[in-house]
Write a protein that holds these residues in place. Structure first.
Motif, short mmCIF file in Angstrom:
data_model
loop_
_atom_site.label_atom_id
_atom_site.label_comp_id
_atom_site.label_asym_id
_atom_site.label_seq_id
_atom_site.Cartn_x
_atom_site.Cartn_y
_atom_site.Cartn_z
N MET A 122 -8.23 -9.17 2.27
CA MET A 122 -8.87 -8.76 1.05
C MET A 122 -7.82 -8.70 -0.05
O MET A 122 -6.71 -8.23 0.16
CB MET A 122 -9.50 -7.38 1.26
N ASP A 123 -8.15 -9.16 -1.22
CA ASP A 123 -7.21 -9.13 -2.34
C ASP A 123 -7.59 -8.02 -3.30
O ASP A 123 -8.58 -8.11 -4.02
CB ASP A 123 -7.23 -10.48 -3.06
N PHE A 124 -6.78 -6.96 -3.30
CA PHE A 124 -7.01 -5.83 -4.20
C PHE A 124 -6.32 -6.03 -5.55
O PHE A 124 -6.26 -5.13 -6.35
CB PHE A 124 -6.52 -4.53 -3.56
N GLN A 125 -5.75 -7.21 -5.76
CA GLN A 125 -5.06 -7.56 -7.00
C GLN A 125 -3.92 -6.59 -7.31
O GLN A 125 -3.77 -6.12 -8.42
CB GLN A 125 -6.06 -7.65 -8.16
N LEU A 126 -3.12 -6.32 -6.28
CA LEU A 126 -2.01 -5.38 -6.42
C LEU A 126 -0.65 -6.08 -6.47
O LEU A 126 0.37 -5.42 -6.61
CB LEU A 126 -2.01 -4.37 -5.27
N HIS A 127 -0.66 -7.40 -6.37
CA HIS A 127 0.61 -8.13 -6.41
C HIS A 127 1.34 -7.82 -7.72
O HIS A 127 0.78 -7.94 -8.80
CB HIS A 127 0.40 -9.63 -6.26
N VAL A 175 3.99 6.79 -3.21
CA VAL A 175 3.17 7.52 -2.25
C VAL A 175 3.96 8.74 -1.79
O VAL A 175 5.03 8.61 -1.19
CB VAL A 175 2.80 6.65 -1.03
N SER A 176 3.44 9.93 -2.08
CA SER A 176 4.09 11.15 -1.60
C SER A 176 3.60 11.47 -0.20
O SER A 176 2.46 11.14 0.16
CB SER A 176 3.82 12.32 -2.54
N ALA A 177 4.45 12.10 0.58
CA ALA A 177 4.14 12.46 1.98
C ALA A 177 3.64 11.23 2.73
O ALA A 177 2.60 11.25 3.38
CB ALA A 177 3.15 13.61 2.04
N GLY A 178 4.41 10.16 2.65
CA GLY A 178 3.98 8.89 3.22
C GLY A 178 4.70 8.46 4.48
O GLY A 178 4.55 7.31 4.90
N ALA A 179 5.44 9.34 5.12
CA ALA A 179 6.18 8.95 6.32
C ALA A 179 5.30 8.88 7.56
O ALA A 179 5.66 8.24 8.54
CB ALA A 179 7.34 9.91 6.57
N HIS A 180 4.14 9.51 7.51
CA HIS A 180 3.26 9.59 8.68
C HIS A 180 1.80 9.52 8.25
O HIS A 180 1.47 9.72 7.09
CB HIS A 180 3.46 10.92 9.42
N GLY A 181 0.93 9.28 9.21
CA GLY A 181 -0.51 9.44 9.05
C GLY A 181 -1.14 8.67 7.90
O GLY A 181 -0.86 7.50 7.67
N ILE A 182 -2.02 9.37 7.17
CA ILE A 182 -2.78 8.76 6.08
C ILE A 182 -1.84 8.19 5.01
O ILE A 182 -2.04 7.08 4.52
CB ILE A 182 -3.76 9.77 5.46
N GLY A 183 -0.80 8.94 4.66
CA GLY A 183 0.14 8.47 3.64
C GLY A 183 0.83 7.18 4.04
O GLY A 183 0.97 6.26 3.23
N GLU A 184 1.26 7.11 5.28
CA GLU A 184 1.91 5.89 5.78
C GLU A 184 0.93 4.72 5.76
O GLU A 184 1.28 3.61 5.34
CB GLU A 184 2.46 6.10 7.18
N ALA A 185 -0.30 4.96 6.20
CA ALA A 185 -1.30 3.90 6.21
C ALA A 185 -1.57 3.39 4.80
O ALA A 185 -1.72 2.17 4.58
CB ALA A 185 -2.60 4.40 6.86
N ILE A 186 -1.64 4.29 3.83
CA ILE A 186 -1.85 3.89 2.44
C ILE A 186 -0.66 3.08 1.93
O ILE A 186 -0.83 2.03 1.30
CB ILE A 186 -2.10 5.11 1.55
N ALA A 187 0.56 3.56 2.19
CA ALA A 187 1.76 2.84 1.76
C ALA A 187 1.81 1.45 2.37
O ALA A 187 2.14 0.47 1.68
CB ALA A 187 3.01 3.64 2.12
N ASP A 188 1.47 1.34 3.65
CA ASP A 188 1.48 0.05 4.33
C ASP A 188 0.45 -0.90 3.71
O ASP A 188 0.74 -2.08 3.49
CB ASP A 188 1.19 0.21 5.82
N LEU A 189 -0.75 -0.40 3.43
CA LEU A 189 -1.79 -1.23 2.83
C LEU A 189 -1.37 -1.72 1.44
O LEU A 189 -1.51 -2.90 1.12
CB LEU A 189 -3.11 -0.46 2.73
N LEU A 190 -0.83 -0.81 0.63
CA LEU A 190 -0.37 -1.20 -0.70
C LEU A 190 0.70 -2.29 -0.60
O LEU A 190 0.67 -3.28 -1.35
CB LEU A 190 0.17 0.01 -1.45
N ALA A 191 1.63 -2.13 0.32
CA ALA A 191 2.70 -3.12 0.50
C ALA A 191 2.14 -4.46 0.97
O ALA A 191 2.54 -5.52 0.47
CB ALA A 191 3.76 -2.60 1.47
N ARG A 192 1.21 -4.42 1.93
CA ARG A 192 0.60 -5.66 2.41
C ARG A 192 -0.15 -6.39 1.30
O ARG A 192 -0.23 -7.62 1.30
CB ARG A 192 -0.37 -5.37 3.56
#
Length: 162
Positions: free
Chosen positions: A1-6, A12-29
Motif C-alpha cells: 500500500m502506498d501511503f505517500q510517505l516517501h 515516534v516516541s516510545a518506539g523501541a517496542h510494541g505499537i510504537g515499534e510497529a508504527i516506526a517500522d511501517l513508516l520506514a517501509r
C-alpha cells in the motif's frame, strides 16, 4: 500500500517496542525518514538499523523531551512532517491504593511527555503549514475500569492535546 510517505520525516516516541515499534517500522517501509525515541537504549541500539536514527531519553521528563526534540530538529533541520506520541505505561493498581507519587509519575509518563512534545513541535509545524500529529490513546479514556484509573484519566486528557 502506498501511503505517500516517501521523503516525509517522522518522529515516534516510545518506539523501541510494541505499537510504537510497529508504527516506526511501517513508516520506514513506506519511505519515511524515521527517528525513534525511547528510554530503552539497548533496544534502540539493537534495532537502529531499521530507522534513520534513534534517541535515548526518558520521555517522561522535561529534560528527556528537550533532548529528543533537539535531536529531531538537528537531524531533520526542522520539525518532522509526522509526530507519533506513543508514550504510555499502565498500572492496574486500584484507585484507592494509588498514591500521590504514583499519580505524579503517571501524569508525567502518560500525559506530559505528549504535552511537552506537542508544545515544542506544533508551532513549527503550523508555521510551515503542514504536518500530522497522532497521540496514541486508549479505550480507557472513555470507558474507565476499576484499575488503570490514573492511566485512563491521562489518556482522556490527551483528547484535548493538539
Amino acid at each position: 500500500m502506498d501511503f505517500q510517505l516517501h521523503g516525509k520525516t517522522a518522529y515516534v516516541s516510545a518506539g523501541a517496542h510494541g505499537i510504537g515499534e510497529a508504527i516506526a517500522d511501517l513508516l520506514a517501509r513506506e519511505g519515511a525518514d524515521v527517528l525513534v525515541g525511547d528510554q530503552d537504549g539497548d533496544a534502540l541500539r539493537e534495532k537502529a538499523h531499521k530507522w534513520r536514527g534513534t534517541i535515548t531519553a526518558n520521555l517522561a521528563t522535561g529534560d528527556g523531551v528537550q533532548h529528543a526534540i533537539e535531536s529531531v530538529l538537528r537531524t531533520f533541520g526542522d520539525a518532522p512532517d509526522i509526530v507519533i506520541n506513543n508514550l504510555g505505561v499502565g498500572d492496574s493498581t486500584p484507585f484507592e491504593e494509588i498514591t500521590d507519587e504514583r499519580w505524579a509519575e503517571s501524569i508525567d509518563v502518560n500525559l506530559m511527555g505528549t504535552v511537552r512534545t506537542c508544545r515544542a513541535l506544533l508551532p513549527r509545524m503550523a508555521a510551515r503549514g503542514s504536518g500530522a500529529v497522532v497521540n496514541t490513546g486508549s479505550d480507557l479514556a472513555k470507558q474507565p475500569e476499576p484499575g488503570f484509573v490514573d492511566y485512563g484519566a491521562c489518556k482522556a486528557a490527551l483528547l484535548y492535546v493538539t
